[in-house]
Structures are given as C-alpha cells and as structure tokens.
Scaffold this motif. Structure first.
Motif, PDB file in Angstrom:
ATOM      1  N   HIS A 171      81.187   4.722 -20.259  1.00  0.00           N
ATOM      2  CA  HIS A 171      80.129   3.938 -19.672  1.00  0.00           C
ATOM      3  C   HIS A 171      78.640   4.626 -19.637  1.00  0.00           C
ATOM      4  CE1 HIS A 171      77.750   2.138 -16.275  1.00  0.00           C
ATOM      5  NE2 HIS A 171      78.558   1.138 -16.186  1.00  0.00           N
ATOM      6  N   SER A 172      78.344   5.548 -18.749  1.00  0.00           N
ATOM      7  CA  SER A 172      77.347   6.416 -18.921  1.00  0.00           C
ATOM      8  C   SER A 172      77.582   8.080 -18.592  1.00  0.00           C
ATOM      9  CB  SER A 172      76.468   5.879 -17.696  1.00  0.00           C
ATOM     10  OG  SER A 172      75.941   4.539 -17.850  1.00  0.00           O
ATOM     11  N   ASP A 173      77.156   8.835 -19.165  1.00  0.00           N
ATOM     12  CA  ASP A 173      77.673  10.278 -19.211  1.00  0.00           C
ATOM     13  C   ASP A 173      75.930  10.818 -19.227  1.00  0.00           C
ATOM     14  OD1 ASP A 173      80.394  10.183 -18.973  1.00  0.00           O
ATOM     15  OD2 ASP A 173      80.205   9.306 -20.858  1.00  0.00           O
ATOM     16  N   CYS A 174      76.042  12.298 -18.923  1.00  0.00           N
ATOM     17  CA  CYS A 174      74.570  12.871 -19.013  1.00  0.00           C
ATOM     18  C   CYS A 174      74.868  14.403 -19.230  1.00  0.00           C
ATOM     19  CB  CYS A 174      73.785  12.682 -17.486  1.00  0.00           C
ATOM     20  SG  CYS A 174      72.620  13.685 -17.256  1.00  0.00           S
ATOM     21  N   ILE A 175      73.860  14.935 -19.911  1.00  0.00           N
ATOM     22  CA  ILE A 175      73.814  16.333 -20.045  1.00  0.00           C
ATOM     23  C   ILE A 175      72.529  16.664 -19.399  1.00  0.00           C
ATOM     24  CG2 ILE A 175      72.594  16.150 -22.308  1.00  0.00           C
ATOM     25  CD1 ILE A 175      73.915  18.826 -23.038  1.00  0.00           C
ATOM     26  N   VAL A 176      72.718  17.916 -18.569  1.00  0.00           N
ATOM     27  CA  VAL A 176      71.390  18.557 -18.231  1.00  0.00           C
ATOM     28  C   VAL A 176      71.112  19.922 -18.531  1.00  0.00           C
ATOM     29  CG1 VAL A 176      70.236  19.398 -16.018  1.00  0.00           C
ATOM     30  CG2 VAL A 176      72.074  17.388 -15.764  1.00  0.00           C
ATOM     31  N   THR A 177      70.120  19.865 -19.490  1.00  0.00           N
ATOM     32  CA  THR A 177      69.875  21.205 -20.296  1.00  0.00           C
ATOM     33  C   THR A 177      68.562  21.215 -20.755  1.00  0.00           C
ATOM     34  OG1 THR A 177      70.589  22.312 -22.307  1.00  0.00           O
ATOM     35  CG2 THR A 177      70.286  19.949 -22.554  1.00  0.00           C
ATOM     36  N   GLU A 178      67.970  22.561 -20.797  1.00  0.00           N
ATOM     37  CA  GLU A 178      66.517  22.815 -21.585  1.00  0.00           C
ATOM     38  C   GLU A 178      66.629  23.019 -22.945  1.00  0.00           C
ATOM     39  OE1 GLU A 178      63.750  22.250 -19.542  1.00  0.00           O
ATOM     40  OE2 GLU A 178      65.333  21.598 -18.274  1.00  0.00           O
TER      41      GLU A 178
END
Length: 414
Positions: free
Chosen positions: A338-345
């Motif tokens: 459905h929806s997946d997220c990465i948090v990264t710089e």
C-alpha cells in the motif's frame, strides 16, 4: 427478480443515460449535491448520532468509532470533496490514440465509462458521497452497500444526494444504496454479473479478502494497509519522529496509517528512544523484536503474526534491521504494498528504496498519510488500489474509465 437485481436493472438504465450527459451537466449536478449536503447537514449528523450510539452500545472499538463519526467539519469535508470532483476535467470522450491504417480505416481509442460500479464498504460514511461523486463524474452509475454500523448515516446521505440529482438532467438511479445489510446481500452483489461491471471493496483485510476470493464480478482490490516507516542510518531523528508520530497517530484507523517502524541498527540507539517516547506520549502500544526491546524497554514482545498485521489501532510494531537491504526484504515479505516510507538524508538510499519497494505509494521523508485522493490532488478517491490491473494507488475519476475503439471506414471489407 430480487430487489438487488431490480436495482441493477435501474442502474444499467441510468448508466446508459450517463454515457451521453454533458460534462457541464455532471458538474452542475455534483455542485447541487455538495450544496444539499451542507444545507441538510443536520439530518446527516442526527442519523450519525444514532449510528454512533448503537455502535458504542455494541462495543465498537475506539478506532472504528473514529471512522464512523461525523462532525460539521467532516460533513463540510464531504461536500468539499464532491465539489472538487465536480471541477475535475471530464475523463469521458478523450481521444487517447488516433491513427490511419493503410487500408483507409481511421481508428480512435476513446475513453468511456466502466458502466455500473458496485462498492462494498464498512463504517466510513464519507465513502458514500466520495464514491458516488467520482462515479458520476466518470459517467458511471453506482450501487453502494455499506456496513450496518453506518446504515442510518449512509441512508441519509444517499437520500439527500438522490433528491438533489432528481432536479438535474442526471437520473437519480445513478446512485443507489442497498438497504439490506445482511451478509447475504454482499454475497449476492459479488455474483451480480448481469448488472455490475466491476466491484470495489473498501474496508478491512477480512472484507477485501472475502470479496477477492468469492466474487464472480471483476474486482479492483483495494488496500489493507500494513504500511512501514524505515528510518535509515542517515536519517534526521527529529524528522523521523515527526513522520512516525503523524503516520501512526493522526488517524490510526485508516489504511494509510503506518503500522510498522523499522530502524537501521547504526542509528537505533539514538533514534529509538526519541521516536519511542513520542509514540508512547500518544498512547501507542509498541511491540518490538528483541533488539529494539533492549534499547527501549517499554514494549511488548512482537510475534511473527505482528509483522503481517494491520492493527487499525494505536499499536505499532518495531524492528531493528542491519541494512537498507534487510528493510526492503522485510517490507517485501510483510507489506500489503500500500504505502511505505524511507526517512533518510542520503539521496542514494532514497533512490534505492523507492526503486526496489514494490508498493502503490513509496515515500521519501514524508508521512504515509498522504496516500489519499484529496491529498494527492485527485479531489477524492474511490479507494486505494494495491493491485496492478486496472489501476494502482488512489483511484480518482481518471481511473474509473476504460476505452473503446471507434473505427471509421468507407466500405472496407476483409
């Protein structure tokens, strides 16, 4: 004929009329509907109050009560959604492709409505107006079948919409509500092949799986949302905390709420205490693997069942991973896509995650809560498709049409 078959026949007649209704007439009719929802919101709210009273007495969980509840603001939001859909460019009659053949035939591929759309949904009364508006704008008739928990609210909304449509060039029967909420009516809809062109389930994993497994009518599978937030080793901890809290707690009962938190081992000692504390302040129950529980002890142990579960509640699974590759493998194994997220710089990590995670919506540094037709600029949505045919992600008006070939000749024979 059964009552549902009679509804299907009326819907077929309405769909034939809708095919040729002008874009302007559809727009004006929908704006009349939006105005009627505002003018008669007291009726809607009273019906909703009765539904909520019955649901609370029946022991409905708090998260599901939130799905069911309406307020003046939410009714205005429903009306705003209908207005936004009315102003969306008409998707019907577009020439998608045009060419001439060597034999002189002139060929056009033209967008046309799907026909009659059935929607089976649970305790979210805003689905009634969203789905009806989207279907109408795309030239489709719809038959709606909501859950018993929202029956009074759905009935009030449908009645108001139909009365508004009766004063327009559009047939009122382009929107109909199944008033029998017994399981048998859902089963009958799944087999209404003579009248329904497509069936769309909206609700929990159990409802969606039942429709996909048992329907003879073609189904667009919408998403149970086992959504993930992966905090990469190059993440901003503050950003990760804000995104995780928003994605989990802003409305935990919806399918785009995050259910799992994956954290890279190299940042876990710094990130997990901050994120865990913020989530616990919002009364989120955390269920973690052994490594995460060593860092943040205010967690229950997670089981294999947790990793695949859509909680639809203030609960979140937490796991420490050794690499971005392990995070992607975990998501591939357990996600509902459905929806997946990465948090990264790290732009390279973001690009890798977005390329390799096979979900309908893949985020970099943003909450999964944006997987929504209104938030992504579609006005509203009829559902979030997690399949790959015929649509994927939030389905707006452009996803509710198909096409046909229109061929002009001057006597050619084969």
């Amino acid at each position: 004929m059964t009552d549902l078959e009679k509804m299907g026949a009326r819907a077929k007649d309405a769909a034939r009329i809708l095919r040729t209704v002008s874009p302007e007439d559809k727009e004006l009719a929908l704006k009349d509907v939006a105005g009627a929802l505002i003018c008669r919101q007291a009726e809607i709210l009273e019906a909703n109050r009765q539904d909520l009273t019955a649901a609370e007495a029946g022991g409905m969980p708090r998260s599901m009560l939130d799905r069911l509840a309406l307020s003046k603001e939410r009714v205005h939001g429903m009306a705003d959604g209908v207005t936004a859909v009315s102003e969306w460019p008409d998707p019907v009659g577009r020439v998608l492709e045009e060419y001439d053949l060597p034999n002189g035939l002139h060929v056009r591929r033209v967008s046309v409505p799907l026909g009659v759309i059935g929607i089976i949904f649970e305790a979210r009364p805003n689905v009634t107006s969203d789905c009806a508006a989207l279907c109408i704008r795309a030239g489709n008739a719809c038959i709606l079948r909501g859950g018993k928990e929202a029956f009074r609210t759905n009935l009030a909304v449908t009645r108001i919409m139909r009365e508004a449509l009766s004063d327009s060039p559009l047939p009122a029967d382009c929107v109909q509500l199944v008033t029998d909420t017994d399981r048998r009516s859902a089963t009958e809809m799944m087999n209404l092949t003579e009248y329904l062109d497509v069936l769309i389930p909206r609700g929990g994993a159990g409802l969606i799986r039942s429709v996909v497994d048992n329907a003879r009518v073609p189904v667009i599978e919408t998403g149970a949302g086992n959504c993930h937030i992966y905090v990469d080793k190059a993440a901003s901890v503050e950003m990760a905390a804000a995104i995780a809290v928003n994605a989990k707690t802003s409305r935990p009962s919806v399918c785009n709420a995050a259910e799992k938190l994956l954290i890279h081992r190299e940042i876990a000692d710094r990130a997990l205490p901050v994120i865990g504390k913020r989530l616990r302040e919002k009364e989120v129950e955390l269920r973690g693997d052994d490594a995460s529980r060593e860092i943040f002890r205010d967690m229950r142990p997670a089981t294999d069942e947790d990793w695949g579960k859509e909680y639809v509640d203030l609960i979140m699974g937490v796991r420490i991973v050794d690499s971005i590759e392990e995070a992607i493998r975990h998501i591939e194994r357990w996600s509902t896509h459905h929806s997946d997220c990465i948090v990264t710089e790290d732009p390279a990590a973001a690009a890798k995650f977005q390329a390799e995670v096979d979900s309908a919506a893949v985020y970099h540094n943003a909450s999964t809560r944006f997987t929504d037709g209104g938030e992504l600029g579609l006005g509203a949505e009829i559902g979030i498709s997690t399949q790959k045919l015929h649509a994927r992600g939030p389905m707006g008006v452009n996803q509710l049409v198909t096409y046909k070939y229109v061929i002009d000749g001057n006597g050619q024979i084969r």
